[in-house]
Design a protein around this motif. Structure first.
Motif, PDB file in Angstrom:
ATOM      1  N   GLN A 112       0.826  -1.205   0.000  1.00 17.90           N
ATOM      2  CA  GLN A 112       0.000   0.000   0.000  1.00 17.90           C
ATOM      3  C   GLN A 112       0.863   1.259   0.000  1.00 17.90           C
ATOM      4  O   GLN A 112       0.597   2.219  -0.736  1.00 17.90           O
ATOM      5  N   ILE A 113       1.872   1.267   0.821  1.00 13.55           N
ATOM      6  CA  ILE A 113       2.744   2.444   0.876  1.00 13.55           C
ATOM      7  C   ILE A 113       3.447   2.656  -0.459  1.00 13.55           C
ATOM      8  O   ILE A 113       3.569   3.791  -0.956  1.00 13.55           O
ATOM      9  N   VAL A 130       1.903   6.732  -7.051  1.00 16.51           N
ATOM     10  CA  VAL A 130       0.843   7.633  -7.534  1.00 16.51           C
ATOM     11  C   VAL A 130       1.237   9.084  -7.312  1.00 16.51           C
ATOM     12  O   VAL A 130       1.050   9.942  -8.193  1.00 16.51           O
ATOM     13  N   ASN A 131       1.802   9.392  -6.170  1.00 16.28           N
ATOM     14  CA  ASN A 131       2.224  10.779  -5.902  1.00 16.28           C
ATOM     15  C   ASN A 131       3.326  11.212  -6.857  1.00 16.28           C
ATOM     16  O   ASN A 131       3.339  12.363  -7.336  1.00 16.28           O
ATOM     17  N   ILE A 177       0.993   4.184  -3.022  1.00 15.63           N
ATOM     18  CA  ILE A 177       0.728   5.598  -2.735  1.00 15.63           C
ATOM     19  C   ILE A 177       1.895   6.460  -3.177  1.00 15.63           C
ATOM     20  O   ILE A 177       1.721   7.541  -3.783  1.00 15.63           O
ATOM     21  N   VAL A 178       3.089   6.008  -2.919  1.00 11.91           N
ATOM     22  CA  VAL A 178       4.271   6.780  -3.320  1.00 11.91           C
ATOM     23  C   VAL A 178       4.361   6.898  -4.832  1.00 11.91           C
ATOM     24  O   VAL A 178       4.648   7.975  -5.386  1.00 11.91           O
TER      25      VAL A 178
END
Length: 305
Positions: A256-257, A263-264, A260-261
């Motif tokens: 998950q982390i 996508v950012n 998210i990274v």
């Protein structure tokens, strides 16, 4: 020849007759030293086991420490205990348990040594006794730690280690069950190391005996602690299950982390590209009021008549 035999017979009868009276029989030779074990802070006795028909006149106790000179520490005369030097290491720790037995209270480790006793009887006969006194520390409580080697539903392999903080002179042993008994069965299911403090086990959960006890003792004290093999193996099974769940959770959280990274990073990249295009368009636009042809036209128009 007959006269000599009659004289020898008369001598034997005389000795037999005299021995019937109290206090006249010869005393046995000095007994070998007797070992007396004591525990730190406890007390010990030095019994002489004198027959009651023997009248004692005086008893002397002489102590020889492991390091130092022998010392006369007590005398028993006319039913009273006397101390030649009350300022010695024994102080007020000496007392009579009965008319012939000396007691030492509040034992200290430095009390280890040899106690020589001399008894003087009313017949002027003398009897000597010797005691080897050894003072030991209390045995500390042992602790059992375990290390799991492998675990299946049919067999649990582990190593048990028994540890204690005591000094030398301690004896360690392992027993099983309740009540305690020596380890039984084929040698394949248990093995001791050379030092004796580690026990390797291949234990089957289906067996009835699951308690293993470590015993540590010295001549005056004994301590023991036990472990239940069933609980050890059960904890290992639960720990293994918990480890799998925990690993799965950590992997999922890591994914998950990571998402998210990423996508950012992609969003930031698109935003930078958009901003770069806008800046380029603004840079290509001419500023208002700075057009050179307009300025030239103005000047030409001003010079016309």
């Amino acid at each position: 020849m007959e006269a000599r035999m009659e004289l020898h017979r008369a001598h034997l009868l005389l000795v037999l007759f005299i021995s019937q009276f109290p206090g006249t029989a010869p005393f046995p030779a000095q007994d070998p030293p007797k070992l007396v074990n004591g525990i730190f802070g406890g007390s010990v006795l030095f019994p002489l086991n004198i027959p009651p028909q023997k009248r004692v006149v005086e008893i002397e106790w002489k102590f020889s420490p492991k390091v130092g000179m022998p010392l006369l520490i007590a005398e028993f005369v006319n039913g009273e205990l006397k101390r030649p030097n009350e300022g010695d290491r024994f102080g007020h720790r000496l007392e009579m348990a009965d008319e012939t037995t000396l007691r030492i209270k509040g034992l200290e480790l430095e009390d280890t040594g040899v106690m020589d006793v001399r008894v003087r009887f009313a017949t002027s006969a003398i009897l000597e006794h010797s005691f080897n006194l050894a003072v030991h520390e209390p045995v500390p409580m042992p602790q059992i730690s375990h290390r799991l080697i492998s675990y299946t539903a049919d067999e649990c392999n582990m190593t048990l280690q028994c540890q204690t903080l005591g000094k030398g002179g301690l004896r360690l042993s392992w027993k099983m069950g309740n009540p305690l008994r020596v380890l039984e069965g084929a040698l394949g299911w248990h093995r001791l190391t050379d030092t004796g403090n580690e026990l390797h086990l291949s234990w089957r959960p289906t067996t009835s005996n699951s308690t293993i006890t470590c015993l540590v003792d010295n001549p005056v004290d004994l301590k023991n602690t036990s472990v239940d093999l069933f609980n050890v193996c059960q904890d290992a099974d639960e720990y293994g299950c918990f480890s799998w769940v925990r690993t799965t959770m950590f992997v999922g959280l890591g994914l998950q982390i990571t998402i998210i990274v990423l996508v950012n990073i992609l969003e930031r990249k698109d935003w930078n590209q958009c901003c770069a295009g806008v800046d380029a368009g603004i840079a290509n636009m001419a500023p208002v009021g700075t057009n050179k042809p307009t300025k030239t036209f103005y000047r030409a128009h001003k010079r016309s008549p």
